[in-house]
Design an enzyme around this catalytic site. Structure first.
Site, PDB file in Angstrom:
ATOM      1  N   GLU A  86      88.552  34.111  27.261  1.00  0.00           N
ATOM      2  CA  GLU A  86      87.361  33.653  28.392  1.00  0.00           C
ATOM      3  C   GLU A  86      87.248  32.254  28.047  1.00  0.00           C
ATOM      4  O   GLU A  86      86.945  31.935  26.764  1.00  0.00           O
ATOM      5  CB  GLU A  86      86.189  34.440  28.220  1.00  0.00           C
ATOM      6  CG  GLU A  86      84.980  33.775  29.161  1.00  0.00           C
ATOM      7  CD  GLU A  86      83.584  34.331  29.073  1.00  0.00           C
ATOM      8  OE1 GLU A  86      82.743  33.814  29.717  1.00  0.00           O
ATOM      9  OE2 GLU A  86      83.404  35.003  28.169  1.00  0.00           O
ATOM     10  N   ASP A 128      77.746  27.903  12.532  1.00  0.00           N
ATOM     11  CA  ASP A 128      77.276  26.751  13.260  1.00  0.00           C
ATOM     12  C   ASP A 128      76.136  26.178  12.345  1.00  0.00           C
ATOM     13  O   ASP A 128      75.120  26.997  11.837  1.00  0.00           O
ATOM     14  CB  ASP A 128      76.557  27.079  14.535  1.00  0.00           C
ATOM     15  CG  ASP A 128      76.007  25.832  15.143  1.00  0.00           C
ATOM     16  OD1 ASP A 128      76.353  24.663  14.940  1.00  0.00           O
ATOM     17  OD2 ASP A 128      74.992  25.961  16.093  1.00  0.00           O
ATOM     18  N   ASP A 145      73.473  22.956  11.900  1.00  0.00           N
ATOM     19  CA  ASP A 145      72.912  21.795  12.778  1.00  0.00           C
ATOM     20  C   ASP A 145      71.961  20.938  11.802  1.00  0.00           C
ATOM     21  O   ASP A 145      70.957  21.654  11.273  1.00  0.00           O
ATOM     22  CB  ASP A 145      72.340  22.373  14.024  1.00  0.00           C
ATOM     23  CG  ASP A 145      71.894  21.572  15.065  1.00  0.00           C
ATOM     24  OD1 ASP A 145      71.012  20.420  14.630  1.00  0.00           O
ATOM     25  OD2 ASP A 145      72.384  21.375  16.331  1.00  0.00           O
ATOM     26  N   CYS A 187      66.204  10.721   8.889  1.00  0.00           N
ATOM     27  CA  CYS A 187      66.231  10.877  10.320  1.00  0.00           C
ATOM     28  C   CYS A 187      65.614  12.205  10.795  1.00  0.00           C
ATOM     29  O   CYS A 187      65.181  13.111   9.934  1.00  0.00           O
ATOM     30  CB  CYS A 187      67.694  10.924  10.900  1.00  0.00           C
ATOM     31  SG  CYS A 187      68.890   9.531  10.223  1.00  0.00           S
ATOM     32  N   SER A 209      80.792  18.496  15.611  1.00  0.00           N
ATOM     33  CA  SER A 209      80.182  19.004  16.765  1.00  0.00           C
ATOM     34  C   SER A 209      80.002  17.684  17.823  1.00  0.00           C
ATOM     35  O   SER A 209      79.599  18.096  18.915  1.00  0.00           O
ATOM     36  CB  SER A 209      78.685  19.439  16.570  1.00  0.00           C
ATOM     37  OG  SER A 209      77.790  18.579  16.161  1.00  0.00           O
ATOM     38  N   ARG A 243      77.807  15.347  17.408  1.00  0.00           N
ATOM     39  CA  ARG A 243      76.532  14.590  17.140  1.00  0.00           C
ATOM     40  C   ARG A 243      76.087  14.829  16.052  1.00  0.00           C
ATOM     41  O   ARG A 243      75.973  14.053  15.097  1.00  0.00           O
ATOM     42  CB  ARG A 243      75.507  15.010  18.454  1.00  0.00           C
ATOM     43  CG  ARG A 243      74.017  14.302  18.036  1.00  0.00           C
ATOM     44  CD  ARG A 243      73.080  14.503  19.415  1.00  0.00           C
ATOM     45  NE  ARG A 243      73.160  13.442  20.237  1.00  0.00           N
ATOM     46  CZ  ARG A 243      72.741  13.635  21.450  1.00  0.00           C
ATOM     47  NH1 ARG A 243      71.887  14.690  21.731  1.00  0.00           N
ATOM     48  NH2 ARG A 243      72.855  12.762  22.467  1.00  0.00           N
ATOM     49  N   ARG A 244      75.322  16.105  15.613  1.00  0.00           N
ATOM     50  CA  ARG A 244      74.646  16.173  14.408  1.00  0.00           C
ATOM     51  C   ARG A 244      74.898  17.517  13.696  1.00  0.00           C
ATOM     52  O   ARG A 244      73.733  18.136  12.973  1.00  0.00           O
ATOM     53  CB  ARG A 244      73.274  16.120  14.769  1.00  0.00           C
ATOM     54  CG  ARG A 244      72.843  17.236  15.759  1.00  0.00           C
ATOM     55  CD  ARG A 244      71.192  17.477  15.937  1.00  0.00           C
ATOM     56  NE  ARG A 244      70.943  18.555  16.823  1.00  0.00           N
ATOM     57  CZ  ARG A 244      70.439  18.479  18.090  1.00  0.00           C
ATOM     58  NH1 ARG A 244      70.490  17.081  18.663  1.00  0.00           N
ATOM     59  NH2 ARG A 244      70.229  19.383  18.786  1.00  0.00           N
TER      60      ARG A 244
END
Length: 520
Positions: free
Chosen positions: A146, A212, A214, A225, A263, A265-266
């Protein structure tokens, strides 16, 4: 109706998060509102290949090993791939010519022509096909896989499938999604799911085990940050996480083919591609996710680490890996206990009230005392504290190190076979950076802020000039080789070659064993 929610950078979507515009089934997909159904119906109009014939089982034609790993730098499918011409449906609109795109300061990653040029000229379609197909000949590993598209109008198309990467590429160029996700391999072609008499006949049967990480999950401990912002200091949290998770997957579970991907970005995603990982059911996936989960609870939940003693070998090994990072990346760079409010949190994690009172008095009288000094103060004052339980203090300090360094995983991504995750090498729409694989042999050198953006890459193609000497006569140079994307594609290619070689070796061994068992 938007699939690009800011939660987890919009980087992954579970089946329950997606919109299909279909009645609820037993796949964990809930029906959305009427407006979503209408949007999705309109977005599905003219989707290419709904009636593409199903890919049959793997071709019996002989493929030489040297052909399997031939280094052909083209966007065409394998020369050995036996796909009948009548099975390949032409794209509904011809491709635009691959002419140079002159990007400038006003060009953005979301510009349709910028994205079209990226998908035409830079995206490594051939290696993506090899990675997901595990064979030089198209199989159901790819044909029943998929794909899900997030379109420019935020419509989200699920259950797209393609016999070859060329058809996937053509549909991407026609629809121009802002990104696309990769889901599981299903028991039947996802496009044929509505024709089945029993919905239970359509089920996911294989997918890479994914993780994952993050940086927003570190917002309560990173001081440099927050939210979507990152810098090289807080990226070290991701570096620590990759080290700990990668070694556990290899040494404790015996996985070999693990690819980490930025990813955009972060954060970072892990794809565990070994065959035994791909075919694990949800129960086994949950077990591995639970094994790796040490940090639990939200930002305001107090103590997040509750590990048993004696420490599990995985936790003890992780502490050994993380202790040097704690000193440099946490105490020195993050300085997490600089203020009274922040050092009070540290004191809450220590077990002795007398020691805590002495530390609070010392630190309050010296505003701005560095966290490195405060950490040293704990042992210094502990020596003069009567009745202190040294073992309890040592264990509490270990828990502090784990809380500030151990990986914070979004384990829901890892638990379910039918989870979708953003494809490597797509462009993050917010930063314009390409989601490149991370070479773990040079993990410390990876700079997320130095990852090339799509506009930079297209500019590099325009500026590239052919070398005067050393170029092989008649050998074409792929556009990605002319850019700073080259080392990332080459790393991806070597990863895929290794994966395919092992898959082929297992197949040859199985066939040899079957032949031997038939001999009398």
């Amino acid at each position: 109706m938007t699939a690009e929610a800011e939660t987890h950078d919009g980087e992954d979507l579970t089946a329950a998060d997606t919109v299909t515009g279909e009645p609820e089934t037993n796949h964990g997909i809930s029906q959305d509102d009427d407006a979503a159904d209408q949007d999705m119906t309109m977005a599905n109009v003219g989707i290419e290949g709904d009636n593409v014939p199903d890919i049959k089982t793997e071709s019996k034609s002989e493929v030489k090993l040297e052909d399997l790993f031939a280094d052909i730098d083209s966007d065409e499918e394998f020369g050995s791939a036996k796909v009948k011409s009548q099975d390949i449906k032409p794209s509904s609109s011809p491709e635009a010519p691959s002419s140079p795109v002159h990007v400038g300061p006003s060009s953005r990653a979301s510009d349709p022509e910028v994205m079209r040029s990226f998908y035409q000229r830079l995206f490594p379609w051939r290696y993506l096909f090899q990675w997901l197909n595990h064979s030089p000949t198209p199989t159901t590993d790819f044909g029943h896989r998929e794909f899900a598209f997030t379109l420019q109008n935020d419509a989200y198309l699920r259950y797209q499938s393609f016999p070859t990467s060329d058809l996937l590429r053509k549909d991407i160029l026609r629809l121009m999604p802002s990104r696309f996700e990769i889901g599981p391999v299903y028991s039947t072609n996802p496009r044929d799911r509505k024709t089945l008499r029993k919905s239970s006949a359509f089920k996911p049967i294989a997918k890479e085990l994914c993780f994952d990480i993050d940086l927003t999950d570190y917002d309560d401990i990173r001081t440099c940050c927050d939210k979507a912002n990152i810098c090289n200091k807080c990226w070290q949290f991701i570096t620590m996480a990759i080290k700990v998770v990668d070694v556990a997957l290899r040494e404790d579970f015996g996985f070999k083919h693990i690819m980490w991907v930025y990813s955009g970005r972060r954060g970072a995603h892990a794809w565990v591609c070994d065959k035994k990982a791909r075919h694990m059911d949800d129960q086994k996936r949950r077990a591995i996710a639970g094994y790796l989960e040490v940090i639990k609870g939200g930002a305001q939940s107090g103590k997040k680490v509750n590990v048993k003693r004696p420490l599990h070998p995985h936790v003890a090994r992780s502490l050994e890996i993380l202790k040097s990072h704690f000193q440099s990346d946490i105490l020195e760079d993050q300085d997490p206990w600089e203020t009274d409010e922040k050092f009070d949190r540290l004191l809450q994690l220590l077990p002795d009230k007398t020691l805590n009172d002495a530390l609070r008095k010392k630190w309050s009288s010296a505003p701005g005392r560095a966290s490195t000094a405060k950490w040293a103060d704990i042992d210094a004052l502990a020596k003069t504290t009567q009745g202190l339980n040294a073992t309890a203090l040592r264990e509490a300090k270990q828990d502090v190190v784990l809380e500030y360094t151990y990986p914070r995983l979004d384990i829901e991504v890892s638990k379910h076979l039918n989870h979708l995750l953003k494809s490597p090498f797509v462009v993050h729409p917010g930063t314009g950076r390409v989601c490149v694989p991370i070479n773990t042999k040079h993990l410390e050198d990876f700079d997320p802020l130095g990852v090339p953006t799509v506009t930079e890459l297209l500019g590099e193609i325009d500026e590239w000039t052919a070398p005067e000497e050393g170029e092989k006569e008649g050998k074409s140079i792929a556009d990605w080789e002319k850019t700073s994307l080259k080392p990332y594609v080459e790393y991806f290619r070597s990863f895929v070659v290794s994966l395919m070689r092992d898959e082929n070796d297992v197949k040859v061994k199985r066939e040899r064993e079957e032949t031997d068992s038939m001999e009398f």
